[in-house]
Design an enzyme around this catalytic site. Structure first.
Site, PDB file in Angstrom:
ATOM      1  N   SER A 238      84.473  49.760  55.218  1.00  0.00           N
ATOM      2  CA  SER A 238      83.586  48.722  54.702  1.00  0.00           C
ATOM      3  C   SER A 238      83.873  48.373  53.250  1.00  0.00           C
ATOM      4  O   SER A 238      83.376  47.361  52.752  1.00  0.00           O
ATOM      5  CB  SER A 238      82.124  49.161  54.834  1.00  0.00           C
ATOM      6  OG  SER A 238      81.928  50.425  54.214  1.00  0.00           O
TER       7      SER A 238
ATOM      8  N   HIS B 112      86.503  44.966  60.114  1.00  0.00           N
ATOM      9  CA  HIS B 112      85.228  45.495  59.645  1.00  0.00           C
ATOM     10  C   HIS B 112      84.064  44.895  60.413  1.00  0.00           C
ATOM     11  O   HIS B 112      83.737  43.713  60.275  1.00  0.00           O
ATOM     12  CB  HIS B 112      85.070  45.210  58.143  1.00  0.00           C
ATOM     13  CG  HIS B 112      83.789  45.732  57.580  1.00  0.00           C
ATOM     14  ND1 HIS B 112      83.112  45.109  56.548  1.00  0.00           N
ATOM     15  CD2 HIS B 112      83.018  46.808  57.920  1.00  0.00           C
ATOM     16  CE1 HIS B 112      82.015  45.790  56.268  1.00  0.00           C
ATOM     17  NE2 HIS B 112      81.937  46.811  57.102  1.00  0.00           N
TER      18      HIS B 112
ATOM     19  N   GLU C 254      84.836  41.020  59.724  1.00  0.00           N
ATOM     20  CA  GLU C 254      85.807  40.704  58.677  1.00  0.00           C
ATOM     21  C   GLU C 254      87.187  41.226  59.069  1.00  0.00           C
ATOM     22  O   GLU C 254      87.335  42.403  59.424  1.00  0.00           O
ATOM     23  CB  GLU C 254      85.394  41.338  57.352  1.00  0.00           C
ATOM     24  CG  GLU C 254      84.126  40.740  56.769  1.00  0.00           C
ATOM     25  CD  GLU C 254      83.713  41.409  55.471  1.00  0.00           C
ATOM     26  OE1 GLU C 254      83.367  40.688  54.520  1.00  0.00           O
ATOM     27  OE2 GLU C 254      83.737  42.661  55.406  1.00  0.00           O
TER      28      GLU C 254
ATOM     29  N   ASN D  96      80.066  42.835  51.859  1.00  0.00           N
ATOM     30  CA  ASN D  96      79.521  43.926  51.055  1.00  0.00           C
ATOM     31  C   ASN D  96      79.585  43.634  49.564  1.00  0.00           C
ATOM     32  O   ASN D  96      78.737  44.102  48.792  1.00  0.00           O
ATOM     33  CB  ASN D  96      80.247  45.234  51.365  1.00  0.00           C
ATOM     34  CG  ASN D  96      79.606  45.968  52.530  1.00  0.00           C
ATOM     35  OD1 ASN D  96      78.386  45.991  52.669  1.00  0.00           O
ATOM     36  ND2 ASN D  96      80.418  46.550  53.382  1.00  0.00           N
TER      37      ASN D  96
END
Length: 379
Positions: free
Chosen positions: A117, A138, A150, A188
């Site tokens: 992540s 991800h 992702e 993130n």
């Protein structure tokens, strides 16, 4: 496609359910065999629930379960494996070791994908003899419901791999977005604004986690507040991501981690998966405390600071008038009026001084949400 998933925790089991439901054969493995058993039991319960809610037929449920293949050995030979998805703990050394062992066991044609992540995909791939075969893939928890994935090419990733992963993701009903191999990637990194600031508010004792979550839901319009989200993701994961992004951006002050998350991780308060994080979970958990009722003098007049050109002040006056409040006009408030000042990144004290307002009955109000059931006040 035959996919091997290494790591049978929350992310691994979610990815396994997602891929098997879409028709792929999934080998699920972990260094802990009991984790694989628990993961398969969990997936079975999720599929059974889908059948009960008429979202999945009993035949499709049975076929999906047949496509889930438990493995005792993550490093077993796999001549037919086309893709490996790693979902182990967020640690560079651990991930590099996993892929190093997989490289010895699986054919060179198998594509490697890491569900990291926040760690550098390029650095994970650098430990391989052939770093060109690895990319980031991800997912977000819970995988079957979170539709975004992702795709992160590393510096050495072969150019044909990201389009192939995109086709896989979208063929399974999710949305793929290709992003750069930067700390935190896209989601993130953007999410640091929410979580980091929420932790800063808690450090400053502005309000409690439940209060911050209520504001995030009712004012920002989010489905979950930041503390609920951290509990769902896992505070151990959140803390690792926060630290990784901060370090990756050379310790930028805007990304500085809070001391609160590592303290809770050290105490074993990881969130839903341990039964307690910011909130308690499970059958024995106390019910959430009800929000105190709103009380006060509803007949008291209200004066909003700001001229006709101030859109925030105008919108606030309209909102107050719409619910029956007495909104004063004129150049200054009456002796009994509650004074509200739309604050745009300034303090209430500064507004009191600038406009010579009565400090004892002046409050700042967030002008950004033009509608909704909650307003944020500051005194």
């Amino acid at each position: 496609m035959r996919i091997r998933i290494v790591g049978a925790g929350a992310m691994g089991r979610g990815i396994a359910q997602w891929a098997a439901t879409a028709g792929h054969t999934v080998e699920l493995c972990d260094v802990r065999t009991e984790a694989v058993t628990a993961a398969l039991d969990f997936v079975r319960s999720m599929l059974d629930r889908a059948v009960q809610k008429n979202r999945l037929s009993a035949e499709d449920c049975a076929a999906t379960l047949e496509r889930l293949v438990p493995l005792d050995d993550p490093w077993a030979d796999g001549p037919d494996v086309e893709l490996v998805i790693e979902a182990v703990r967020e640690d560079l050394g651990t991930k590099a070791e996993v892929f190093g062992r997989l490289e010895q066991a699986l054919p060179a044609s198998a594509v490697f994908a890491t569900n990291t992540s926040s760690l550098s995909v390029t650095r994970i791939a650098a430990a391989l003899k052939d770093p060109t075969r690895l990319a980031g893939l991800h997912f977000f928890n819970p995988v079957p419901l979170m539709k975004i994935v992702e795709i992160v090419p590393g510096a050495a990733t072969r150019p044909e791999i990201p389009p192939a992963l995109t086709a896989l993701v979208e063929g399974c009903g999710h949305r793929a977005v290709t992003v750069a191999d930067t700390p935190g990637f896209l989601v993130n990194h953007a999410g640091r604004g929410l979580v980091t600031e929420a932790l800063a508010l808690l450090e400053e004792s502005v309000t409690d986690p439940a209060g911050i979550d209520r504001i995030a839901r009712d004012v920002l319009g989010l489905r979950m507040g930041p503390f609920e989200l951290m509990d769902l993701t896992g505070l151990d994961v959140t803390a690792a991501v926060i630290d990784s992004i901060w370090e990756g951006f050379r310790y930028a002050d805007r990304l500085r981690p809070s001391y609160l998350t590592p303290n809770r991780v050290a105490a074993g308060l990881h969130g839903r998966k341990t039964g307690h994080g910011w909130f308690a979970y499970g059958s024995d958990a106390p019910a959430a405390a009800p929000e105190p009722p709103v009380t006060g003098d509803a007949d008291r007049p209200v004066y909003v600071v700001g001229d006709a050109a101030d859109s925030g002040a105008a919108a606030l006056r309209e909102a107050l008038a719409a619910v029956g409040a007495t909104v004063e006009t004129g150049t200054e408030p009456s002796a009994d009026a509650l004074v509200l000042v739309p604050v745009w990144g300034t303090t209430v004290a500064a507004a009191v001084a600038a406009y010579r307002l009565p400090a004892g009955r002046t409050f700042g109000v967030d002008p950004l949400p033009p509608a909704g059931r909650r307003r944020v006040l500051a005194e």
